[in-house]
Design a protein around this motif. Sequence first.
Motif, PDB file in Angstrom:
ATOM      1  N   UNK A 113       0.924  -1.229   0.113  1.00 42.25           N
ATOM      2  CA  UNK A 113      -0.072   0.006  -0.120  1.00 42.25           C
ATOM      3  C   UNK A 113       0.735   1.165  -0.020  1.00 42.25           C
ATOM      4  N   UNK A 114       2.006   1.240   0.929  1.00 44.54           N
ATOM      5  CA  UNK A 114       2.742   2.304   0.722  1.00 44.54           C
ATOM      6  C   UNK A 114       3.429   2.615  -0.571  1.00 44.54           C
ATOM      7  N   UNK A 115       4.176   1.532  -1.263  1.00 45.60           N
ATOM      8  CA  UNK A 115       4.547   1.445  -2.517  1.00 45.60           C
ATOM      9  C   UNK A 115       3.714   1.800  -3.893  1.00 45.60           C
ATOM     10  N   UNK A 116       2.429   1.732  -3.408  1.00 43.00           N
ATOM     11  CA  UNK A 116       1.346   1.711  -4.254  1.00 43.00           C
ATOM     12  C   UNK A 116       1.550   0.672  -5.335  1.00 43.00           C
ATOM     13  N   UNK A 117       1.811  -0.608  -4.999  1.00 41.19           N
ATOM     14  CA  UNK A 117       1.994  -1.735  -6.109  1.00 41.19           C
ATOM     15  C   UNK A 117       1.012  -2.859  -5.610  1.00 41.19           C
ATOM     16  N   UNK A 118       0.536  -3.664  -6.248  1.00 43.43           N
ATOM     17  CA  UNK A 118      -0.377  -4.647  -5.896  1.00 43.43           C
ATOM     18  C   UNK A 118       0.438  -5.362  -4.916  1.00 43.43           C
ATOM     19  N   UNK A 119      -0.606  -6.304  -3.902  1.00 40.88           N
ATOM     20  CA  UNK A 119      -0.014  -6.894  -2.883  1.00 40.88           C
ATOM     21  C   UNK A 119       0.910  -8.073  -3.481  1.00 40.88           C
ATOM     22  N   UNK A 120       0.662  -8.662  -4.555  1.00 39.39           N
ATOM     23  CA  UNK A 120       1.213  -9.683  -5.095  1.00 39.39           C
ATOM     24  C   UNK A 120       2.802  -9.424  -5.498  1.00 39.39           C
TER      25      UNK A 120
END
Length: 123
Positions: A113-120
């Motif tokens: 969430x902090x990196x704004x990437x998908x959890x996968x």
Amino acid sequence: MPNRFKLTSSRFSILHKDPKVTAIIVKSADAADWFAGGKSLAEQKLASYWLDIHVSEGTNTKDEKAAYLAALFQRMGELLGPLHNETYAHVDEVKGDAYGFGGLTQERRYIAGKLEVSPQKAA
């Protein structure tokens, strides 16, 4: 078992949890088989419950947990009837790197969430 334990968004809002990713298991025990204060709940004509609630460590304040437990006790009393004083709910804070769902820890989800990437991609 009838759906008398329907959860409302107000219960989740106290702890800021998303009902879409919340799992609940309900197991019932016969009041004649549950003893508190040396007598069965059936004898005392009282109800009780024992709940273990797991949340990610550090995601809730002491005041939020206290408000949640008070609201839970009130609502369960409405659902089950008069409650025995020996009624328990335990909010267990689990470390984010040791708790998760869908194969990902809560810590990895937080980082994603902090990196704004998908959890996968954070896996």
